[in-house]
Design a protein around this motif. Structure first.
Motif, mmCIF file in Angstrom:
data_model
loop_
_atom_site.group_PDB
_atom_site.id
_atom_site.type_symbol
_atom_site.label_atom_id
_atom_site.label_comp_id
_atom_site.label_asym_id
_atom_site.label_seq_id
_atom_site.Cartn_x
_atom_site.Cartn_y
_atom_site.Cartn_z
ATOM 1 N N LYS A 648 50.546 47.246 -45.084
ATOM 2 C CA LYS A 648 49.694 47.670 -46.195
ATOM 3 C C LYS A 648 50.000 46.845 -47.455
ATOM 4 O O LYS A 648 49.090 46.415 -48.173
ATOM 5 C CB LYS A 648 49.910 49.155 -46.460
ATOM 6 N N GLU A 652 47.490 44.124 -49.226
ATOM 7 C CA GLU A 652 47.179 44.239 -50.651
ATOM 8 C C GLU A 652 47.462 42.924 -51.363
ATOM 9 O O GLU A 652 46.698 42.473 -52.215
ATOM 10 C CB GLU A 652 47.993 45.378 -51.273
ATOM 11 N N GLU A 656 44.703 40.464 -53.005
ATOM 12 C CA GLU A 656 44.763 40.079 -54.418
ATOM 13 C C GLU A 656 44.727 38.564 -54.565
ATOM 14 O O GLU A 656 44.068 38.027 -55.463
ATOM 15 C CB GLU A 656 46.026 40.647 -55.064
#
Length: 789
Positions: A648, A652, A656
């Motif tokens: 996770k 992320e 980004e």
């Protein structure tokens, strides 16, 4: 003879005479397919060796005439007069000989050694037709060989005759008699040509073409020295006799008269069957009421066949590229090279190559329908629909080519003599979904719809394109190109079962072109997309992701210690035993997942919540380790949750980084335009890239998702799309609709500019299709949302 003893043979004939079937039978796999220099007309050459003699066959475009009204006719004629083949093999349809002899009359004027292959003799025999071949040879001056190209009957005799005629280099010596007036004027021009002493083409043929005012031949003659007097003489003769004969049609009339005379003289038995097998089939397939529904049913069956059968090898190819990505990740150290090869080249090109089976099956189906003669009937059936929008069935032929590629489709509009029909056909051609769009349709149909519906969804998009084409043809015909439509006249060839060899060769020819495109242009596009997706490398993150990983690791170290303590596991030996059991459990899950994927079944899911119980998958391990299994199961859940937390955080971080890439910057810049359609920046980038070639839409998405995905566990593009919360079936359909409507590739736009002779029409098409795509998708998407989809 050409150098090295090679005999060069030009293979000429009308469309649907069986010429290409014979070419494929003779040359087999020894073929080279390309384009004639400077034009998009396909050039086929094939080699064979017969009785120790090397033969080079040049398969000329199928034409009814050599008057140079179309590019196909011009190319066929120029190959004969410029490339100087050793012999012409004219393939004639024995069941429609009178029509085919018109081309033979024109070939005789070129004064080249000629062999006539009287093909489809079996069809003529079934109709009760018989000919005197000896008389035909006398009247044409050519060697006659009876053949059945579909079953290879007469091929050996044809090759023997071709070698013999090439060796003798004896021209037919037969001329078409154009009557006393014209023959006298032709003789005058021939004498004038002799005086110039520079023209190397057959002088009688040149004289006839100058009197016909053939622009191409006039240009050829003017390139020779001392020909000004010839051009002036030809113009003077035309002016002198213009009131005595109609020079626009008189030569055609005499050639037709020659063809009829040869036919009637050679015919020893007229057709005894008044109603042929083709006539009986046509009563059903071209029926006034049932003809169109039957055509739609045939197309629906074709697309379902493509999607259903093609899905199996497509899955194998996807699995192969996924495995290749996984191997690259382990074989190449982590870094830019690994990402380029895995995420850029393999993910991008692999996403496109996975659709090769579908492309091959589509061309297999279309080739089969064309070779049987059904597609000519489809044009006849569609004529009523086309006439309603101001066109006629002949426009269907170039539009049909559009299902393969828009470039030859636009070029094919040249068969339309009427300027307005030609322009309208060109402007609606992009609505016919080319094969490059098929990967986009099948990708989203497979990702968001059940397998039993995917073929129907793709068929629906193709059918919608036809509907849009009809609507816009009506609009353009009324407001831009008003006027009466011309009558529709088209020859319907007899039905026949195509040879498997010919059909497969057509399929593989198109498949090879697709593979070349994927290996060159699409690979370059994938690398470019990878670069703008992976860069810039140094981005400022909103979080310290390394610290987050360390924090999670510390949390689960404490959790593991608490778990072992809870179950009384204190010694190193006990801990090692528990860890070994956990490793066995992970191996069991991996093996079960691999087996499920091989059988195309759902992978087993192991629930790892706090109070979840061990699944049946671990029963054997549980029975063998009854005392330590409860602790091992708890540790397994800790390990799985740790991996999930780290994944996770990685997702992320990659998300980004992806959001700060050059691709995202560009995508977000155009996003205000596309956002009302439900599209995000990823779709925006892929659509802009797709202007280069529609397959690049797929390769672009494949690269973007691979760069932003889990490097250690690559997935197929369909999996990435299904896991993207932004994508829904409604957005997938909206995107398919946009790809259907928005402008074709740059190559097609360039050809449109050349064919229309104006930047104005190319820009008009680019603008109106983009505007219509946006409006149609905006309405469709918002209606879908209002209905709750």
């Amino acid at each position: 003879m050409a150098e090295k003893g090679q005999i060069r043979i030009a293979l000429a004939g009308n469309p649907n005479c069986g010429k290409t079937t014979m070419f494929n039978n003779i040359t087999g796999a020894k073929q080279h397919v390309g384009n004639y220099a400077g034009v998009t007309v396909e050039k086929k050459e094939g080699y064979t060796n017969f009785n120790g003699q090397e033969l080079l066959f040049i398969d000329l475009p199928g034409t009814y005439s050599l008057t140079a009204r179309s590019l196909d006719e011009l190319v066929a004629r120029n190959v004969i007069v410029n490339d100087n083949p050793d012999v012409i093999v004219n393939v004639l349809d024995a069941s429609n000989l009178e029509r085919n002899l018109y081309l033979a009359a024109q070939l005789l004027e070129l004064e080249k050694p000629m062999v006539i292959a009287l093909n489809m003799s079996d069809v003529a025999e079934d109709m009760g037709i018989k000919y005197d071949l000896k008389k035909m040879a006398e009247l044409t001056g050519a060697t006659i060989v009876s053949t059945v190209g579909r079953t290879n009957i007469g091929t050996k005799e044809l090759l023997e005759a071709t070698i013999s005629v090439a060796a003798s280099q004896k021209a037919p010596g037969v001329t078409v008699d154009y009557g006393d007036l014209l023959e006298g004027k032709i003789a005058e021009l021939v004498e004038e040509l002799k005086k110039s002493g520079t023209v190397t083409y057959p002088l009688r043929w040149i004289a006839i073409k100058l009197l016909e005012k053939d622009a191409d031949v006039i240009g050829k003659v003017m390139r020779f020295d001392n020909t000004e007097a010839v051009i002036q003489k030809a113009e003077a003769i035309r002016e002198e006799i213009k009131n005595q004969v109609d020079l626009d049609i008189v030569f055609q009339e005499y050639r037709h008269r020659f063809a009829v005379e040869v036919y009637n003289t050679c015919l020893t038995q007229a057709p005894t069957t008044l109603e042929t097998r083709s006539d009986r089939y046509d009563k059903i397939l071209t029926h006034r009421i049932w003809g169109l529904p039957i055509f739609m049913l045939v197309m629906w069956l074709l697309f379902n066949f493509v999607n259903t059968v093609g899905a199996v090898p497509q899955g194998w190819i996807e699995d192969g590229f996924t495995a290749l990505q996984a191997w690259v990740v382990t074989a190449i150290p982590e870094g830019q090279l690994q990402s380029l090869i895995s995420d850029g080249i393999i993910a991008g090109v692999g996403a496109v190559l996975s659709f090769v089976p579908l492309i091959l099956l589509l061309f297999l189906g279309i080739s089969f329908l064309e070779d049987t003669g059904y597609m000519a009937r489809a044009a006849f059936v569609i004529d009523r629909v086309m006439r309603a929008c101001g066109l006629h069935g002949k426009s269907f032929i170039p539009l049909l080519l559009g299902f393969g590629c828009s470039v030859p489709s636009v070029m094919g509009a040249r068969i339309l003599d009427n300027y307005k029909d030609r322009m309208v056909t060109i402007l609606i051609t992009p609505f016919m979904s080319c094969s490059a769009r098929l990967p986009v349709y099948t990708l989203f149909a497979a990702a968001f719809f059940p397998p039993e519906w995917s073929g129907t969804v793709v068929f629906g998009v193709y059918a919608l394109g036809i509907v849009f084409g009809i609507i816009f043809a009506k609009v353009f015909r009324k407001y831009l190109f008003s006027g009466e439509a011309e009558p529709f006249v088209m020859e319907l060839p007899p039905y026949h079962l195509p040879t498997l060899k010919a059909t497969l060769m057509h399929m593989f020819e198109r498949g090879i072109l697709y593979l070349k495109k994927a290996g060159t242009f699409i690979m370059a596009a994938s690398i470019l997309v990878w670069f703008i997706t992976a860069y810039p490398m140094d981005v400022e993150y909103s979080k310290d992701y390394d610290a987050l990983h360390d924090q999670v690791a510390q949390t689960y170290e404490m959790k593991d210690a608490e778990t072992l303590s809870h179950f009384g596991i204190t010694t190193d030996e006990q801990k090692d035993q528990v860890n070994e059991i956990v490793d066995n459990m992970k191996s069991t899950v991996a093996d079960a997942t691999s087996a499920a994927e091989s059988n195309q079944e759902p992978a087993p899911e192991v629930a790892v919540e706090e109070d979840s119980e061990a699944p049946e998958l671990f029963n054997d391990i549980k029975d063998e380790n009854k005392d330590l299994f409860p602790a091992a199961w708890a540790m397994y859940k800790n390990s799985a949750n740790l991996d999930a937390e780290n994944q996770k955080i990685d997702e992320e971080q990659k998300s980004e980084k992806l959001e700060q890439s050059y691709a995202a910057m560009f995508g977000k810049a155009i996003n205000p335009v596309l956002e009302p359609l439900g599209f995000d920046w990823k779709i925006g980038v892929s659509l802009v890239a797709g202007l280069a070639a529609k397959e690049v839409v797929v390769s672009t998405l494949g690269t973007i998702y691979a760069v932003g995905g889990d490097t250690d566990h690559p997935q197929a593009l369909t999996d990435y799309l299904q896991n993207d919360p932004h994508f829904t079936p409604l957005i997938a359909l909206t995107l398919m609709l946009f790809v259907l409507i928005y402008p074709p590739c740059i190559a097609a736009l360039a050809v449109i500019k050349r064919e229309t002779g104006s930047w104005k029409w190319m820009l008009f098409m680019f603008c109106y299709e983009n505007a219509f795509a946006w409006i149609a998708c905006f309405i469709f998407y918002n209606i879908g949302r209002a209905l709750g989809f």
